[in-house]
Design a protein around this motif. Sequence first.
Motif, PDB file in Angstrom:
ATOM      1  N   ALA A 108      19.540  24.101  -2.722  1.00 46.69           N
ATOM      2  CA  ALA A 108      18.883  23.967  -3.847  1.00 46.69           C
ATOM      3  C   ALA A 108      17.162  23.608  -3.466  1.00 46.69           C
ATOM      4  O   ALA A 108      16.855  23.284  -2.614  1.00 46.69           O
ATOM      5  N   MET A 109      16.510  24.139  -4.420  1.00 49.91           N
ATOM      6  CA  MET A 109      14.862  23.832  -4.294  1.00 49.91           C
ATOM      7  C   MET A 109      14.705  22.324  -4.562  1.00 49.91           C
ATOM      8  O   MET A 109      15.064  21.894  -5.819  1.00 49.91           O
ATOM      9  N   THR A 110      13.827  21.769  -3.751  1.00 53.25           N
ATOM     10  CA  THR A 110      13.267  20.424  -4.023  1.00 53.25           C
ATOM     11  C   THR A 110      11.847  20.379  -4.814  1.00 53.25           C
ATOM     12  O   THR A 110      11.258  21.338  -4.269  1.00 53.25           O
ATOM     13  N   VAL A 111      11.816  19.487  -5.574  1.00 51.44           N
ATOM     14  CA  VAL A 111      10.448  19.390  -6.103  1.00 51.44           C
ATOM     15  C   VAL A 111       9.536  18.478  -5.422  1.00 51.44           C
ATOM     16  O   VAL A 111       9.946  17.373  -5.283  1.00 51.44           O
ATOM     17  N   VAL A 112       8.466  19.221  -4.928  1.00 49.67           N
ATOM     18  CA  VAL A 112       7.541  18.336  -4.333  1.00 49.67           C
ATOM     19  C   VAL A 112       6.259  18.015  -5.443  1.00 49.67           C
ATOM     20  O   VAL A 112       5.788  18.245  -6.029  1.00 49.67           O
ATOM     21  N   PRO A 113       6.409  16.456  -5.466  1.00 49.56           N
ATOM     22  CA  PRO A 113       5.438  15.839  -6.428  1.00 49.56           C
ATOM     23  C   PRO A 113       3.972  16.375  -6.211  1.00 49.56           C
ATOM     24  O   PRO A 113       3.425  16.284  -4.857  1.00 49.56           O
ATOM     25  N   SER A 114       3.032  16.714  -7.054  1.00 48.06           N
ATOM     26  CA  SER A 114       1.779  17.087  -6.800  1.00 48.06           C
ATOM     27  C   SER A 114       0.801  15.793  -6.962  1.00 48.06           C
ATOM     28  O   SER A 114       1.528  14.713  -7.466  1.00 48.06           O
ATOM     29  N   TYR A 115      -0.497  16.110  -6.545  1.00 47.85           N
ATOM     30  CA  TYR A 115      -1.374  15.231  -6.628  1.00 47.85           C
ATOM     31  C   TYR A 115      -1.583  14.507  -7.939  1.00 47.85           C
ATOM     32  O   TYR A 115      -1.513  15.301  -9.112  1.00 47.85           O
ATOM     33  N   ARG A 116      -1.493  13.059  -8.247  1.00 46.93           N
ATOM     34  CA  ARG A 116      -1.825  12.393  -9.483  1.00 46.93           C
ATOM     35  C   ARG A 116      -2.853  11.576  -9.368  1.00 46.93           C
ATOM     36  O   ARG A 116      -2.992  10.765  -8.665  1.00 46.93           O
ATOM     37  N   ASN A 117      -3.994  11.921 -10.207  1.00 45.58           N
ATOM     38  CA  ASN A 117      -5.116  10.877 -10.205  1.00 45.58           C
ATOM     39  C   ASN A 117      -4.842   9.493 -10.458  1.00 45.58           C
ATOM     40  O   ASN A 117      -3.846   9.333 -11.495  1.00 45.58           O
ATOM     41  N   PRO A 118      -5.048   8.474  -9.710  1.00 46.68           N
ATOM     42  CA  PRO A 118      -4.719   7.135  -9.924  1.00 46.68           C
ATOM     43  C   PRO A 118      -5.455   6.708 -11.285  1.00 46.68           C
ATOM     44  O   PRO A 118      -4.843   5.638 -11.624  1.00 46.68           O
ATOM     45  N   GLY A 119      -6.279   7.461 -11.991  1.00 52.07           N
ATOM     46  CA  GLY A 119      -6.836   6.851 -13.214  1.00 52.07           C
ATOM     47  C   GLY A 119      -7.579   5.573 -13.103  1.00 52.07           C
ATOM     48  O   GLY A 119      -7.393   4.514 -14.095  1.00 52.07           O
ATOM     49  N   LYS A 120      -8.368   5.390 -12.115  1.00 49.59           N
ATOM     50  CA  LYS A 120      -9.165   4.194 -12.245  1.00 49.59           C
ATOM     51  C   LYS A 120     -10.120   3.834 -13.200  1.00 49.59           C
ATOM     52  O   LYS A 120     -10.747   4.933 -13.924  1.00 49.59           O
ATOM     53  N   ASN A 121     -10.040   2.713 -13.729  1.00 55.58           N
ATOM     54  CA  ASN A 121     -11.151   2.339 -14.939  1.00 55.58           C
ATOM     55  C   ASN A 121     -12.093   1.603 -14.174  1.00 55.58           C
ATOM     56  O   ASN A 121     -11.876   0.576 -13.823  1.00 55.58           O
ATOM     57  N   TRP A 122     -13.487   2.016 -14.258  1.00 58.59           N
ATOM     58  CA  TRP A 122     -14.454   1.247 -13.720  1.00 58.59           C
ATOM     59  C   TRP A 122     -14.923   0.208 -14.418  1.00 58.59           C
ATOM     60  O   TRP A 122     -15.690  -0.682 -13.899  1.00 58.59           O
ATOM     61  N   ARG A 123     -14.372  -0.107 -15.696  1.00 57.92           N
ATOM     62  CA  ARG A 123     -14.781  -1.403 -16.361  1.00 57.92           C
ATOM     63  C   ARG A 123     -13.876  -2.540 -15.870  1.00 57.92           C
ATOM     64  O   ARG A 123     -14.192  -3.600 -16.108  1.00 57.92           O
ATOM     65  N   LEU A 124     -12.829  -2.192 -15.226  1.00 56.84           N
ATOM     66  CA  LEU A 124     -11.999  -3.416 -14.921  1.00 56.84           C
ATOM     67  C   LEU A 124     -12.146  -3.564 -13.581  1.00 56.84           C
ATOM     68  O   LEU A 124     -12.479  -2.858 -12.565  1.00 56.84           O
ATOM     69  N   LYS A 125     -11.839  -5.115 -13.096  1.00 56.62           N
ATOM     70  CA  LYS A 125     -12.040  -5.375 -11.735  1.00 56.62           C
ATOM     71  C   LYS A 125     -10.626  -5.557 -11.174  1.00 56.62           C
ATOM     72  O   LYS A 125      -9.770  -6.207 -11.641  1.00 56.62           O
ATOM     73  N   ARG A 126     -10.530  -4.593 -10.136  1.00 58.73           N
ATOM     74  CA  ARG A 126      -8.999  -4.542  -9.545  1.00 58.73           C
ATOM     75  C   ARG A 126      -9.341  -4.877  -7.963  1.00 58.73           C
ATOM     76  O   ARG A 126     -10.292  -4.651  -7.626  1.00 58.73           O
ATOM     77  N   GLY A 127      -8.348  -5.343  -7.472  1.00 54.02           N
ATOM     78  CA  GLY A 127      -8.286  -5.677  -6.127  1.00 54.02           C
ATOM     79  C   GLY A 127      -7.032  -6.256  -5.496  1.00 54.02           C
ATOM     80  O   GLY A 127      -6.008  -6.371  -6.241  1.00 54.02           O
ATOM     81  N   ALA A 128      -7.173  -6.901  -4.466  1.00 54.94           N
ATOM     82  CA  ALA A 128      -6.055  -7.542  -3.983  1.00 54.94           C
ATOM     83  C   ALA A 128      -5.768  -9.120  -4.350  1.00 54.94           C
ATOM     84  O   ALA A 128      -5.289  -9.741  -3.994  1.00 54.94           O
ATOM     85  N   THR A 129      -6.696  -9.301  -5.455  1.00 56.15           N
ATOM     86  CA  THR A 129      -6.490 -10.814  -5.798  1.00 56.15           C
ATOM     87  C   THR A 129      -5.471 -10.866  -6.734  1.00 56.15           C
ATOM     88  O   THR A 129      -5.271 -10.150  -7.676  1.00 56.15           O
ATOM     89  N   PRO A 130      -4.796 -11.947  -6.674  1.00 59.03           N
ATOM     90  CA  PRO A 130      -3.517 -12.200  -7.368  1.00 59.03           C
ATOM     91  C   PRO A 130      -3.883 -12.343  -9.178  1.00 59.03           C
ATOM     92  O   PRO A 130      -5.112 -13.026  -9.193  1.00 59.03           O
ATOM     93  N   ARG A 131      -3.057 -11.935  -9.874  1.00 56.16           N
ATOM     94  CA  ARG A 131      -3.414 -12.081 -11.270  1.00 56.16           C
ATOM     95  C   ARG A 131      -3.525 -13.638 -11.836  1.00 56.16           C
ATOM     96  O   ARG A 131      -4.559 -13.923 -12.644  1.00 56.16           O
ATOM     97  N   TRP A 132      -2.814 -14.468 -11.212  1.00 55.01           N
ATOM     98  CA  TRP A 132      -3.051 -16.044 -11.643  1.00 55.01           C
ATOM     99  C   TRP A 132      -4.349 -16.477 -11.270  1.00 55.01           C
ATOM    100  O   TRP A 132      -4.962 -17.173 -11.946  1.00 55.01           O
ATOM    101  N   TYR A 133      -5.049 -15.860 -10.051  1.00 56.07           N
ATOM    102  CA  TYR A 133      -6.194 -16.418  -9.645  1.00 56.07           C
ATOM    103  C   TYR A 133      -7.533 -15.988 -10.669  1.00 56.07           C
ATOM    104  O   TYR A 133      -8.248 -16.631 -10.884  1.00 56.07           O
ATOM    105  N   LYS A 134      -7.343 -14.455 -10.870  1.00 56.58           N
ATOM    106  CA  LYS A 134      -8.265 -13.938 -11.859  1.00 56.58           C
ATOM    107  C   LYS A 134      -8.132 -14.623 -13.273  1.00 56.58           C
ATOM    108  O   LYS A 134      -9.166 -14.919 -13.860  1.00 56.58           O
ATOM    109  N   ALA A 135      -6.914 -15.015 -13.543  1.00 52.51           N
ATOM    110  CA  ALA A 135      -6.857 -15.712 -14.915  1.00 52.51           C
ATOM    111  C   ALA A 135      -7.443 -17.112 -14.821  1.00 52.51           C
ATOM    112  O   ALA A 135      -8.187 -17.585 -15.888  1.00 52.51           O
ATOM    113  N   ARG A 136      -7.526 -17.808 -13.839  1.00 54.94           N
ATOM    114  CA  ARG A 136      -7.991 -19.060 -13.649  1.00 54.94           C
ATOM    115  C   ARG A 136      -9.378 -19.128 -13.472  1.00 54.94           C
ATOM    116  O   ARG A 136     -10.031 -19.846 -13.987  1.00 54.94           O
ATOM    117  N   ALA A 137     -10.071 -17.973 -12.843  1.00 52.67           N
ATOM    118  CA  ALA A 137     -11.428 -17.930 -12.589  1.00 52.67           C
ATOM    119  C   ALA A 137     -12.130 -17.116 -13.620  1.00 52.67           C
ATOM    120  O   ALA A 137     -13.498 -17.091 -13.695  1.00 52.67           O
TER     121      ALA A 137
END
Length: 159
Positions: A108-137
């Motif tokens: 059987a043929m297996t489907v290899v997933p193609s590249y998908r753009n991560p859809g980054k939004n430059w208006r949002l600050k993202r990173g390894a900082t936890p959400r609770w810290y972002k909410a408090r800060a």
Amino acid sequence: MIDIGLSKMALIGAVALIVIGPEKLPRVARTVGTLLGKAQRYVADVKAEVNRSMELDELRKMKDNIESAAREVQHSVQTEASHFEQDWNQAVSGLGAAASPETASDGAMTVVPSYRNPGKNWRLKRGATPRWYKARAGVRTHVQSGAARVARFRPRSLH
């Protein structure tokens, strides 16, 4: 150069005083001084131009050496890449169709997933900082228009 000592300078000055006269001697001395200054500036300019041309020639030679070295490196990389590509093609062709990555063991043929753009939004600050810290800060995690932000922080009326 000409070796002029103090005694020779005094002799030249005395002859100039007798020949030119005391009235015209200061004007002639100024003229001779300006001419000597112009001559010195001209000689300095010529020396500077010669030095610049020598440095330019040295830079051209250095540039040619660097370009030839870069061409040699590019040629060696291309030859190694072509050798690698030939070896790769031989290795892949030697594996056969049974070990193809698209075909599973049951056929059987297996489907290899193609590249998908991560859809980054430059208006949002993202990173390894936890959400609770972002909410408090007070770091923005959602896009919000200016009017919505004003409405959100507007004090509510007590009716």
